[in-house]
Motif scaffolding. Structure first.
Motif, PDB file in Angstrom:
ATOM      1  N   GLN A 173       0.985  -1.303  -0.155  1.00 16.45           N
ATOM      2  CA  GLN A 173      -0.020  -0.325  -0.151  1.00 16.45           C
ATOM      3  C   GLN A 173       0.568   1.080   0.271  1.00 16.45           C
ATOM      4  O   GLN A 173       2.102   1.150   0.041  1.00 16.45           O
ATOM      5  CB  GLN A 173      -1.140  -0.269   1.197  1.00 16.45           C
ATOM      6  N   ARG A 208       0.537   4.863   6.211  1.00 18.22           N
ATOM      7  CA  ARG A 208      -0.192   4.741   5.465  1.00 18.22           C
ATOM      8  C   ARG A 208      -1.022   5.745   4.834  1.00 18.22           C
ATOM      9  O   ARG A 208      -1.444   7.125   5.305  1.00 18.22           O
ATOM     10  CB  ARG A 208      -1.184   3.667   5.173  1.00 18.22           C
ATOM     11  N   ARG A 225      -3.389   7.746   1.016  1.00 18.71           N
ATOM     12  CA  ARG A 225      -4.205   8.314   0.903  1.00 18.71           C
ATOM     13  C   ARG A 225      -4.878   9.245  -0.481  1.00 18.71           C
ATOM     14  O   ARG A 225      -3.884   9.866  -1.226  1.00 18.71           O
ATOM     15  CB  ARG A 225      -5.579   8.170   1.877  1.00 18.71           C
TER      16      ARG A 225
END
Length: 608
Positions: free
Chosen positions: A192, A295, A297
């Motif tokens: 990711q 992470r 986005r």
């Protein structure tokens, strides 16, 4: 709150019956910690304090980066203030300057609680090896150890006199990843997009790299000068948490130096319990985090804001305004688009400081139009500041050059020669720089209070609270209304479970001007501070009549909270305590009201 007689009982029994058991159980928590190999930490001048030769060896081990911090205010004599004093006074409201001083903290103290005082020595860490050397030195010599990155702790955990400071300010490297997989998670975790940040990075550094330059979003804090590592470890709410959850829930992996001096990689596959504890268990209790990977986005097209103030002509009208705005919030703003706050003041003023994501300016104006029309149609209300709604491309939300060109009134710059161009502060946050706290409390308010059957009780409690002191509802710091996947991720953190069910975090505080020791002037007005603190207490007590067992946010909480274990972590505390026993059995890492701190004296020097 959550003291118990036996560890077995902590695991087997519900927490609620013990929530108000009182101080008699404080020693029970402490008694669960393993027997220590030492009883007291060493202070300067006491037997066992490291010799000059031993300090010199540490200095060599960290490449010469061992400091003896001196406050720049130490030279502020009335007769002839030195250059350091003059610079400090000139830069007193510049958080970047304060952060660059190993002897200073972003909060200068709290009345009757603590005052910002420098450590005896500091390691200005540049890499993980420096942190390992400092941790080993502190453990071997029984020293009080302190960790500071951003230095924003209201509770005074960023400094301690007679201690060794691990100062991570210069560990601020940032790397973007297109497809990150945690170490040891190959084949078990989907790649990711992510960002890795050194422990000393500030959120403005993260946003500049990820959003302004990279065109993506990372969930972080609202104040640009807050340290990345401290925010993540404390839970991590930002302006858009209703959409993206908490920073802690976005943590993929952390590099951490534990009390034994070992560098560990903590993620879902390696040291999973330590990883869980780092996600909201509080900074400075489980180890020294040296690097985090979060992470990232997809970035929405727009971010925006709605701000202004409305004044009611009478108490009756203000009560009606509270009812109307809370109904408006429940029906139109209680969703992932909206965040930030509304404040309610004793002078019958409602201050609005909301932000939004994923809406155009026209869409946001359409949302607000019925409420504003209601206000304008009634003579008992006036706009102290007309409500303005603005939207901008999301990529420019933390773009310093964009704001310099289009809206310089919204930012404050670090004007020192050579300062990075991205180092700006929201103008509304400047009042917090160096402030001296008089009192502060917070509480998560459950979303059930917004329902029709309960909303009238909420309105009455809010009105009663506003008679005592001004308070604010920070809607982005309660996750109720967030997407299901973000709620699930937040539940898998150590943060108080009540925040998932809360529509807002209520916050109430009072403060005075900076009061660092050595500054010219009379110092803090403690009599006023105590009166203010009493007002804060009355206000929150009135509000919490509708939520008597509400937890609070560890980063924005009461220094004097008696039942802090369950107030800060609720049912997660026994699990956190178990992690603490495993990774730090001798209690090397100590912070005020941190996990395991009940085993030590308030100053962290004596084992109870």
């Amino acid at each position: 709150m959550n003291r118990r007689d036996l560890l077995k009982a902590a695991v087997a029994l519900p927490l609620l019956p013990l929530a108000f058991a009182g101080d008699r159980l404080a020693s029970a928590w402490a008694g669960q910690m393993p027997a220590a190999t030492f009883r007291r930490r060493v202070r300067p001048g006491a037997p066992g304090w490291p010799s000059p030769a031993e300090w010199e060896q540490l200095k060599r081990d960290v490449g010469g980066r061992l400091l003896q911090p001196q406050s720049p205010f130490a030279g502020c004599t009335a007769a002839a203030p030195g250059a350091a004093c003059r610079e400090a006074l000139e830069q007193l409201k510049n958080p970047y300057y304060i952060g660059d001083q190993p002897a200073l903290t972003q909060t200068s103290g709290w009345a009757d609680a603590w005052t910002s005082q420098p450590s005896a020595y500091a390691v200005a860490a540049r890499d993980t090896a420096d942190v390992v050397a400092a941790v080993n030195f502190a453990r071997e010599h029984h020293l009080r150890l302190v960790v500071k990155g951003g230095g924003h702790s209201y509770q005074g955990t960023s400094d301690a006199p007679d201690s060794l400071l691990v100062w991570t300010r210069h560990m601020n490297g940032i790397s973007l990843h297109d497809a990150f997989v945690g170490q040891g998670c190959e084949g078990r975790q989907a790649p990711q997009p992510a960002v890795s940040l050194g422990a000393g990075a500030m959120w403005i550094d993260a946003y500049d790299a990820v959003t302004t330059k990279g065109g993506r979003y990372v969930q972080g804090g609202g104040c640009t000068t807050v340290g990345v590592a401290g925010l993540v470890q404390s839970g991590g709410f930002g302006s858009f948490s209703k959409k993206y959850g908490t920073a802690a829930a976005g943590l993929i992996e952390a590099e951490v130096v534990t009390a034994d001096g070992v560098v560990r990689i903590a993620n879902a596959c390696s040291h999973p319990e330590l990883f869980w504890g780092l996600k909201g268990g509080g900074g400075g209790s489980l180890g020294v985090v040296t690097r985090l990977t979060l992470r990232t986005r997809e970035l929405p097209e727009t971010f925006g804001a709605a701000f202004g103030a409305i004044t009611a002509s009478s108490d009756t009208a203000f009560r009606a305004l509270i009812a109307k705005v809370m109904g408006f919030y429940r029906n139109d703003l209680f969703n992932p688009h909206w965040g930030e706050q509304m404040a309610f003041q004793p002078d019958n003023t409602l201050r609005i400081s909301m932000v939004f994501q994923g809406l155009s300016q026209a869409q946001a104006e359409q949302v607000w139009a019925p409420f504003l029309d209601w206000v304008r149609a009634r003579k008992e209300y006036a706009f102290a500041r007309e409500i303005k709604i603005i939207a901008l491309p999301a990529r420019h939300f933390w773009d310093a050059d964009f704001f310099r060109q289009h809206a310089p009134q919204f930012i404050v710059e670090d004007t020192r020669p050579g300062a990075p161009r991205d180092h700006i502060l929201w103008a509304g946050d400047q009042g917090q720089v160096g402030w001296f706290l008089h009192g502060f409390r917070s509480a998560w308010l459950p979303a059930s209070l917004l329902e029709k059957g309960a909303r009238s009780r909420l309105v009455e409690a809010m009105f009663a609270a506003s008679r005592e002191w001004d308070f604010a509802l920070h809607f982005n710091k309660g996750l109720a209304g967030a997407p299901p996947e973000e709620l699930a991720a937040a539940r898998d953190t150590a943060t108080h479970p009540g925040m998932v069910e809360a529509f807002a975090l209520a916050m109430c505080g009072a403060d005075g001007p900076p009061a660092f020791p050595g500054m010219p002037g009379p110092g803090p007005d403690l009599a006023k501070a105590r009166r203010d603190a009493a007002g804060v207490g009355r206000s929150m007590d009135a509000l919490l009549k509708v939520a008597p067992r509400a937890g609070s946010y560890v980063s924005e909480s009461d220094y004097f909270e008696r039942h802090w274990q369950t107030s800060f972590w609720g049912s997660n505390y026994p699990r956190l305590a178990a992690v603490k026993r495993k990774v730090d059995p001798d209690g090397l890492f100590h912070v005020h009201h941190g996990v395991g701190s009940e085993g030590w004296s308030a100053d962290g020097f004596t084992r109870r």
